[in-house]
Design a protein around this motif. Structure first.
Motif, PDB file in Angstrom:
ATOM      1  N   GLU A 336      38.964  58.413  50.140  1.00  0.00           N
ATOM      2  CA  GLU A 336      38.114  59.533  49.615  1.00  0.00           C
ATOM      3  C   GLU A 336      37.403  59.451  48.222  1.00  0.00           C
ATOM      4  OE1 GLU A 336      38.085  62.957  50.539  1.00  0.00           O
ATOM      5  OE2 GLU A 336      38.560  62.103  52.305  1.00  0.00           O
ATOM      6  N   HIS A 337      38.030  58.431  47.366  1.00  0.00           N
ATOM      7  CA  HIS A 337      37.358  58.221  46.106  1.00  0.00           C
ATOM      8  C   HIS A 337      36.631  57.263  45.951  1.00  0.00           C
ATOM      9  CE1 HIS A 337      40.509  55.150  46.494  1.00  0.00           C
ATOM     10  NE2 HIS A 337      40.222  54.507  45.416  1.00  0.00           N
ATOM     11  N   MET A 338      36.144  56.522  47.435  1.00  0.00           N
ATOM     12  CA  MET A 338      35.232  55.340  47.334  1.00  0.00           C
ATOM     13  C   MET A 338      34.166  55.661  48.564  1.00  0.00           C
ATOM     14  SD  MET A 338      37.475  52.074  46.799  1.00  0.00           S
ATOM     15  CE  MET A 338      35.706  50.950  46.604  1.00  0.00           C
ATOM     16  N   ARG A 339      34.019  56.947  48.912  1.00  0.00           N
ATOM     17  CA  ARG A 339      33.244  57.460  49.924  1.00  0.00           C
ATOM     18  C   ARG A 339      31.706  56.627  49.684  1.00  0.00           C
ATOM     19  NH1 ARG A 339      34.305  62.554  51.087  1.00  0.00           N
ATOM     20  NH2 ARG A 339      35.850  62.078  52.575  1.00  0.00           N
ATOM     21  N   GLY A 340      31.415  57.048  48.542  1.00  0.00           N
ATOM     22  CA  GLY A 340      29.816  56.392  48.158  1.00  0.00           C
ATOM     23  C   GLY A 340      29.830  55.234  48.126  1.00  0.00           C
TER      24      GLY A 340
END
Length: 406
Positions: A336-340
């Motif tokens: 979630e915290h590294m989708r970009g």
């Protein structure tokens, strides 16, 4: 009316703005960038090598920039990265209208590639942030349809403006990006984007690079995508040369094939994606690889309109199956915290866009069109090996994570 309301209501308003903006900005970009080389050759005293360098700066910068831009959006939020990219792109196109030296065109097109690569993965990540997981495949399909609507309309306007007022096309594109940025800014200010505002865990750029290095599933997916892009890019790079040398009316055939490709994607993207939804992402991507390879082999036997059209239909079905599925697979892999960051890493697939014309051109010059298409088709089929390996690694990692939490 109620059905329309329900359909619109299934996605966040910002997702719809991003989709509409994709149609307008891609249409504007396709109205200008494909004709940039023509503009430079007509209005500047530049050699073909310098023109090629100028045009090539955009995809070159985009290959690396996507990963950095995606990571920055994870670290600082989607909003500042997207808005900065959009307003800078407006500045770039306005800059094209007044640039009067080769250095300025090279610099502006490099910034264009960098900002575009910042915006693309960040906008995809934001769409995922604001959409329920079950509906994300539909969003990625709609986004790909939006890209192709722009791609089908833009060149027609560009061809007209290239002969009348090329600078006007740059100004129109700049204004489109500026308006898009203003609308997005107003909406983002009014609407709360909770998932974007509460970024949970932040990693440094160095950590992001090391995580990508350790994620074998992602690495396999990128390699498979590079092989597919090597095949797909032949449509724009070496197919026109083969058609011109093989058929008497090769240019006319090629223009019709491009139209068929764009129209098919616009009208068949959602139905085919809906059908593919009954199968796993791996099956959809493997089928896409087979259709892509079949299309390339079909091109090797072109002797007239019929085979050319059938080959393009096969290639386009492969395109429809693979590219949205690729985005969904990237979404599945990403924490979630590294989708970009993960969507940014997906931009490395553009290495195939760089290698494809070179490899195809080498084979075409040393052998012939038929051999070239066969070799590239085999390379495209090779993507299935990497997609399978990546899928196995992903499933293995998911099982391990589940066991740890239990």
């Amino acid at each position: 009316m109620k059905k329309m309301k329900n359909y619109i209501g299934q996605f966040h308003p910002i997702v719809w703005v991003l989709l509409i903006g994709t149609v307008l900005t891609r249409g504007s970009a396709f109205m200008t960038l494909p004709f940039l080389s023509i503009y430079l050759s007509r209005n500047m005293d530049l050699s073909p090598i310098i023109i090629g360098l100028t045009v090539g700066m955009s995809p070159l910068m985009g290959t690396v920039g996507g990963f950095i831009g995606g990571h920055l959006s994870d670290r600082f939020g989607r909003k500042p990265i997207m808005l900065t990219a959009l307003f800078t792109l407006a500045f770039v196109y306005y800059g094209f209208t007044i640039a009067n030296g080769q250095g300025w065109f090279i610099l502006l097109n490099a910034i264009n590639g960098l900002c575009s690569s910042f915006f693309e993965p960040t906008s995809q990540a934001l769409m995922a942030d604001l959409t329920d997981k079950k509906k994300r495949m539909k969003v990625y399909s709609l986004r790909y349809t939006a890209i192709n609507i722009g791609a089908s309309v833009g060149p027609l306007l560009g061809a007209y403006l290239a002969n009348s007022s090329a600078k006007l096309s740059f100004a129109i594109t700049g204004s489109t990006y500026l308006l898009y940025g203003i609308v997005l800014y107003i909406l983002m200010k009014k609407l709360v984007i909770s998932k974007d505002e509460t970024n949970k865990k932040v990693v440094s750029l160095i950590d992001a690079f090391s995580i990508i290095k350790l994620d074998k599933a992602l690495r396999y997916l990128i390699i498979g995508s590079i092989l597919i892009n090597i095949g797909y890019v032949q449509m724009d790079s070496n197919l026109p040369q083969v058609l011109e040398g093989t058929l008497e009316n090769g240019v006319a055939v090629f223009s019709v094939l491009l139209t068929i490709n764009a129209v098919m994607v616009v009208f068949l993207q959602l139905p085919i994606s809906h059908l593919a939804g009954r199968f796993s992402l791996l099956q959809a991507m493997a089928a896409g690889s087979v259709f892509t390879a079949a299309g390339l082999i079909g091109f090797s036997f072109i002797n007239g309109w019929v085979i050319a059209i059938l080959a393009m239909i096969l290639l386009t079905i492969g395109e429809i199956l693979i590219f949205p599925s690729n985005s969904m697979m990237m979404d599945e892999l990403a924490p979630e915290h590294m989708r970009g960051t993960y969507f940014g890493a997906g931009q490395f697939r553009k290495i195939g866009n760089f290698l494809g014309p070179i490899m195809g051109g080498y084979l075409l010059s040393h052998f012939q069109g038929q051999i070239m298409f066969w070799v590239i088709a085999i390379l495209s089929l090779g993507s299935i090996i990497f997609f399978i390996a990546g899928n196995r690694m992903y499933l293995s990692n998911r099982v391990n994570r589940t066991e740890k939490t239990v």
